[in-house]
Design a protein around this motif. Structure first.
Motif, mmCIF file in Angstrom:
data_model
loop_
_atom_site.group_PDB
_atom_site.id
_atom_site.type_symbol
_atom_site.label_atom_id
_atom_site.label_comp_id
_atom_site.label_asym_id
_atom_site.label_seq_id
_atom_site.Cartn_x
_atom_site.Cartn_y
_atom_site.Cartn_z
ATOM 1 N N TYR A 121 22.014 34.414 60.387
ATOM 2 C CA TYR A 121 21.326 35.707 59.835
ATOM 3 C C TYR A 121 22.653 36.654 59.144
ATOM 4 C CZ TYR A 121 16.839 34.296 61.443
ATOM 5 O OH TYR A 121 15.507 33.932 61.729
ATOM 6 N N ASP A 122 23.537 36.721 60.297
ATOM 7 C CA ASP A 122 24.671 37.594 59.840
ATOM 8 C C ASP A 122 25.424 37.028 58.572
ATOM 9 O OD1 ASP A 122 23.926 39.461 61.826
ATOM 10 O OD2 ASP A 122 25.539 38.877 63.295
ATOM 11 N N LYS A 163 23.351 37.840 55.430
ATOM 12 C CA LYS A 163 23.405 39.265 55.218
ATOM 13 C C LYS A 163 24.818 39.675 54.748
ATOM 14 C CE LYS A 163 24.355 41.992 58.474
ATOM 15 N NZ LYS A 163 24.091 42.738 60.098
ATOM 16 N N ASN A 164 25.966 39.304 55.204
ATOM 17 C CA ASN A 164 27.009 39.679 54.648
ATOM 18 C C ASN A 164 27.613 38.987 53.313
ATOM 19 O OD1 ASN A 164 27.595 41.050 57.090
ATOM 20 N ND2 ASN A 164 28.592 39.199 58.195
ATOM 21 N N LEU A 198 25.425 41.145 51.028
ATOM 22 C CA LEU A 198 25.968 42.391 50.731
ATOM 23 C C LEU A 198 27.206 42.287 49.781
ATOM 24 C CD1 LEU A 198 25.724 44.074 54.137
ATOM 25 C CD2 LEU A 198 25.082 45.080 52.146
ATOM 26 N N LEU A 222 18.079 41.737 49.264
ATOM 27 C CA LEU A 222 18.510 42.497 50.348
ATOM 28 C C LEU A 222 17.457 43.261 50.983
ATOM 29 C CD1 LEU A 222 20.992 43.005 52.174
ATOM 30 C CD2 LEU A 222 21.398 45.104 50.697
ATOM 31 N N LEU A 280 15.402 40.953 52.891
ATOM 32 C CA LEU A 280 15.916 40.366 54.023
ATOM 33 C C LEU A 280 15.842 41.429 55.423
ATOM 34 C CD1 LEU A 280 17.854 38.261 55.707
ATOM 35 C CD2 LEU A 280 19.931 39.442 54.397
ATOM 36 N N ALA A 281 16.162 42.703 54.843
ATOM 37 C CA ALA A 281 16.380 43.853 55.933
ATOM 38 C C ALA A 281 14.974 43.925 56.523
ATOM 39 C CB ALA A 281 16.681 45.007 55.189
ATOM 40 N N LEU A 284 14.605 41.404 59.331
ATOM 41 C CA LEU A 284 15.499 41.569 60.520
ATOM 42 C C LEU A 284 15.423 42.816 61.173
ATOM 43 C CD1 LEU A 284 18.808 39.820 58.924
ATOM 44 C CD2 LEU A 284 17.099 38.557 60.188
ATOM 45 N N GLN A 319 17.373 41.810 64.572
ATOM 46 C CA GLN A 319 18.594 41.330 64.338
ATOM 47 C C GLN A 319 19.436 42.287 63.543
ATOM 48 O OE1 GLN A 319 16.189 39.250 63.888
ATOM 49 N NE2 GLN A 319 16.729 37.523 65.000
ATOM 50 N N TRP A 320 18.646 43.461 62.895
ATOM 51 C CA TRP A 320 19.330 44.397 61.979
ATOM 52 C C TRP A 320 18.483 45.580 62.015
ATOM 53 C CZ3 TRP A 320 20.303 43.859 55.994
ATOM 54 C CH2 TRP A 320 21.498 44.901 55.826
ATOM 55 N N CYS A 348 19.250 48.569 59.711
ATOM 56 C CA CYS A 348 19.737 48.433 58.412
ATOM 57 C C CYS A 348 19.418 49.472 57.340
ATOM 58 C CB CYS A 348 18.535 47.249 57.817
ATOM 59 S SG CYS A 348 16.871 47.761 58.199
#
Length: 907
Positions: free
Chosen positions: A87-88, A91-92, A95, A124, A127-128, A131, A135-136, A139
């Motif tokens: 997931y991270d 996300k990264n 971004l 994005l 995805l936010a 999560l 997990q986020w 966000c």
């Protein structure tokens, strides 16, 4: 080349995207296949890989956008493919790509780059949402903090930082929008995400509020210049706020923004966005919890009258529509607050509410003609519906409220008189404009129907007094008269149809006065004549109870029939009246005028059918009181058509005109015969038939139409006997038509059997059995012989229907069973011939399959089981095989007919 076999990888994806977007459908026959490959590739597991590879600024813009779309599609629909520990990383990576494009926008104004960046924003945001629960959770805070600070170079211009703020605002806007498309998540997960978003709204609120407050420190010329980034930031911030309001954020959480919206709404460039935001806000039913806030903002709503006046003067219809929607959103959803305010005893509140109601009135009475001069007044009708429904739904103190609001509805009538008037240049309008006005007038009529329960008889009295005054004092102003008559028609039509208890027919004086006014109206224009005919037609059941005023109504209808431009309206009105009233005393006039209209040739064919139906019903009425006169009329009417049909049947060559004329005459004759019988059924059901039988029988008259059978119908009131006499004369002509057109024109044969079907259906509808006489037997024999002329291709839809009708009418008579049994078996044999060829042939004749199965099902439902006993076991098996093949056909109605037959067969 099989494009579908090309593997999914970066190289192939790039090549196919470039080829797809650089070639046209004409130059590349494989383009549809390329499109299918690209769609399939998006959903493949390899899209996670080549999608990222394509998001490369060295590649074409089309490849980059396709790559971004692939990643968006994978995140949206296939997020479950991603392992938790990735997931991270996802996300990264997202971004990183987003910031790369965000910074490139600072120096690159290419619009395609903006599209790619927007697609990455959407990804994005999606995805936010996935999560945000675990997990986020931060966000939103991360988005707000990270993106504007991605520029480390101190020499970067302020505009470049503002560009990044615009990206943040866009991301915050997309969060609630992308939430609406989370269809792949269960209800619990969606609820959890919804809750988490609303929980974090305070962060967005603070961010937007800081932006709005910062805007106030800037000079107006910089702030509101459409070329300024600050202007874009304000515009997008308003859109973001609107998005969250539509998501469900309530008024108490955004109070600080509302004043800003009422400021920005006066800026031409921000008007649409500000009005949309306020409209969304005031549309929420949750606002009823914030009564004080509603009253607080009502003065600001009232101030919009100045803006409305400006738009009216500038003839800005779009601006008027937007303002109307805003004011109505405020009013429709706060009706209970408005009611409470009127009952509060607070004079200041009442004054404000009166001003608000007058504002709605002004919106309804928008100057000009709809839809040419204005396009917003129709939006207000929903408010008046809602107001009346809510008023009538309140049990307590409803009388007080109705007393308060009744003057508004009376004022509304005055407005409708103006808005319903046809423009001076109405005849020059386009068809689309005329159609929109027609619907608009219907909506006004519907609004008036809603008003019946509140001001029913008062409304009728008001309209009649205005109409009388107009005719007496302003007789040349046909437009006002036409509008008033249209309003009367709308009310009376509803009262007639619903027998509404809101209007007592003891007050017939208004309607009597209206019908008495008919001769005094100057019918100098086709429009007032047409509308008056419409009104008179709506009085059908009332005229039955008030026969003394029938002469005026009939005279008007006859005037209409003689006027080419309103023949349609006149035929409608007369048909409506004759459906409810016995017009035997007017039969001569009506039949004569209808016959003249038919001979004149200016009546459209479908209206000729209606006129013939009217003639049939008049003849049926006349048969009761003047039998011989009715017979004379009938013979005079029918003979020319029979002669013409006979001439057409003998032509060696035919064309489209011949075909059209033949079908039209068949229609006219079937309409005449069916209306004669249907009218008789109405007489029987209402006990209209009286002791006139003795008068008719003593006349010693006859109606001689039989051919070759020496047939004669002695005087009687049996319309079916007369119809049978017509049929026996027509069937030989029908045979000629069938023989001539058997191999060339199935359309005429279909129409012929349809015509017979219409006539026979009237016989079936009568509960009385067919009379046993020479004509009846001759008709049956002649009809059966017609079927033996047909070949297998000419057994179409109506042929099977007529076959069924013959069986229904005569099967119960043992005298005819042998012939009917043969007819049933013959129809079976013709239907089964459909299976002697390939399946494509069967598919091409779904209409025949459908009709044959429909006929069988109806026979079974009518319990004609002994017919099916004539089929041996082998034939029954073959019939079921036919039905089984029918179940393989794709047409819905055919499948339903086949299934219905199968169910009926086994039950």
């Amino acid at each position: 080349m099989d494009i579908s076999q090309i593997s999914y990888n970066t190289e192939n994806a790039e090549k196919i995207v470039n080829e797809f977007y650089t070639t046209s459908q004409v130059t590349n026959e494989f383009k549809p296949q390329l499109d299918q490959w690209l769609k399939s590739a998006q959903n493949s597991s390899e899209a996670w890989s080549f999608g990222w590879d394509l998001i490369d600024m060295k590649k074409s813009a089309n490849c980059q956008f396709y790559g971004a779309s692939c990643i968006y599609n994978k995140v949206s629909k296939h997020f479950s493919d991603v392992p938790t520990d990735q997931y991270d990383t996802l996300k990264n990576k997202l971004l990183e790509k987003l910031l790369l494009y965000a910074t490139s926008l600072l120096d690159n104004k290419n619009q395609q780059i903006r599209f790619i960046q927007r697609k990455l924003n959407s990804t994005l945001a999606k995805l936010a949402l996935y999560l945000i629960q675990d997990q986020w959770q931060n966000c939103i805070q991360d988005i707000i903090a990270t993106i504007p600070n991605c520029i480390n170079e101190p020499d970067k211009h302020e505009d470049q930082r503002n560009q990044l703020i615009l990206i943040v605002i866009d991301l915050l806007t997309l969060l609630p929008e992308e939430y609406s498309s989370l269809s792949n998540l269960n209800k619990l997960k969606r609820t959890q995400i919804n809750s988490q978003l609303k929980k974090n709204f305070h962060t967005i609120k603070e961010y937007l509020l800081n932006l709005f407050n910062s805007f106030n420190t800037l000079p107006t010329n910089i702030l509101l210049s459409t070329s300024s980034l600050y202007f874009n930031m304000i515009e997008n911030s308003i859109k973001c706020l609107t998005s969250w309001i539509e998501f469900g954020i309530q008024m108490d959480q955004i109070q600080q923004f509302i004043d800003y919206m009422f400021v920005y709404i006066y800026n031409d460039s921000l008007f649409d966005q500000s009005a949309e935001c306020l409209t969304s806000l005031f549309s929420s039913e949750d606002n009823l919890k914030y009564t004080n806030s509603i009253f607080k903002y009502m003065p600001k709503i009232l101030e919009l009258q100045n803006l409305l006046t400006k738009y009216i003067e500038e003839k800005d219809n779009d601006g008027c529509v937007v303002l109307t929607k805003l004011v109505l959103a405020f009013g429709e959803n706060q009706l209970s607050v408005i009611f409470d305010g009127f009952l509060s005893g607070n004079d200041q509140v009442k004054q404000i509410l009166l001003q608000f109601m007058n504002l709605i009135m002004n919106l309804t009475s928008m100057p000009g003609s709809f839809p040419v001069d204005e396009e917003s007044s129709d939006l207000t009708f929903v408010f008046w519906y809602s107001l009346q429904d809510t008023l009538l739904g309140i049990d307590q103190v409803s009388n007080d409220l109705q007393t308060i609001f009744r003057p508004f509805f009376m004022n509304l009538l005055e407005i409708f008189i103006i808005k319903l008037q046809l423009a001076n240049n109405y005849d020059d309008w386009t068809d689309e404009e005329k159609e929109r006005l027609r619907c608009y007038r219907i909506d006004i009529g519907d609004t008036m129907v809603y008003m019946i329960s509140l001001i029913g008889e008062i409304m009728l009295e008001f309209l009649m007094k205005r109409l009388v005054s107009c005719i007496e004092n302003d007789s040349d102003n046909w437009r006002i008269q036409e509008a008033l008559i249209y309003m009367l028609q709308s009310v009376v039509s509803e009262l007639n149809e619903s027998c509404s208890p809101d209007f007592s027919y003891s007050n017939d004086v208004y309607l009597v006065n209206f019908v008495d006014l008919l001769p005094k109206i100057k019918y100098t224009n086709k429009h007032i004549l047409s509308t008056t005919l419409l009104a008179v037609g709506s009085l059908g059941s009332w005229l039955e109870r008030n026969p003394s005023v029938l002469p005026n109504a009939i005279s008007l209808c006859l005037l209409g029939l003689k006027t080419e431009a309103v023949t349609q309206s006149a035929s409608f009105a007369l048909k409506d009246i004759i459906n409810d009233c016995d017009l035997s005393s007017f039969a001569d006039q009506i039949i004569s005028t209808c016959q003249e209209a038919l001979k004149a040739g200016f009546v459209a064919q479908n209206y000729e059918n209606r006129l013939m139906s009217i003639i049939g019903m008049c003849l049926s009425d006349l048969l009761i009181v003047e039998y011989q006169k009715s017979i004379n009329w009938l013979q005079n009417l029918v003979e020319p058509y029979i002669i013409k049909l006979s001439e057409l049947a003998q032509l060696k060559q035919t064309d489209k005109n011949t075909q059209s004329l033949t079908c039209h005459i068949l229609n006219l004759l079937s309409q005449l015969m069916s209306s004669l019988i249907q009218r008789q059924q109405n007489h029987n059901s209402t006990d209209i038939m009286t002791a006139n039988d003795s008068t008719a029988s003593s006349a010693n008259t006859s109606f001689q139409l039989g051919i070759g059978h020496g047939a004669m119908v002695n005087s009687s009131n049996d319309e079916r006997a007369i119809v049978n006499s017509l049929l026996i004369k027509l069937i030989p002509i029908y045979k000629q038509i069938i023989t001539r057109n058997l191999s060339t024109d199935l359309i005429i044969i279909d129409k012929l059997f349809e015509s017979i079907s219409v006539t026979l259906s009237s016989n079936i509808a009568s509960n009385n059995p067919q009379p046993e006489n020479e004509i009846t037997e001759a008709i049956l024999n002649e009809l059966i012989q017609m079927f033996y002329i047909l070949n297998e291709n000419s057994w179409r839809k109506y042929a099977y229907e007529v076959c069924r009708q013959i069986l229904i009418i005569w099967w119960k008579n043992d005298k005819y069973k042998n012939n009917l049994e043969n007819l049933f078996l013959f129809s079976y044999q013709n239907a089964m011939k459909l299976m002697t060829r390939d399946m494509n042939w069967f598919h091409d004749h779904t209409d025949v399959v459908e009709q044959y199965c429909t006929c069988l099902a109806k026979l079974l439902k009518s319990k004609y089981y002994d017919l099916f006993e004539k089929l041996n076991e082998e034939s029954l098996v073959y019939l079921l095989k036919f039905a089984q093949l029918g179940l393989q056909l794709p047409e819905q109605y055919t499948l339903r007919a086949v299934a219905t037959f199968i169910v009926s067969f086994f039950l």
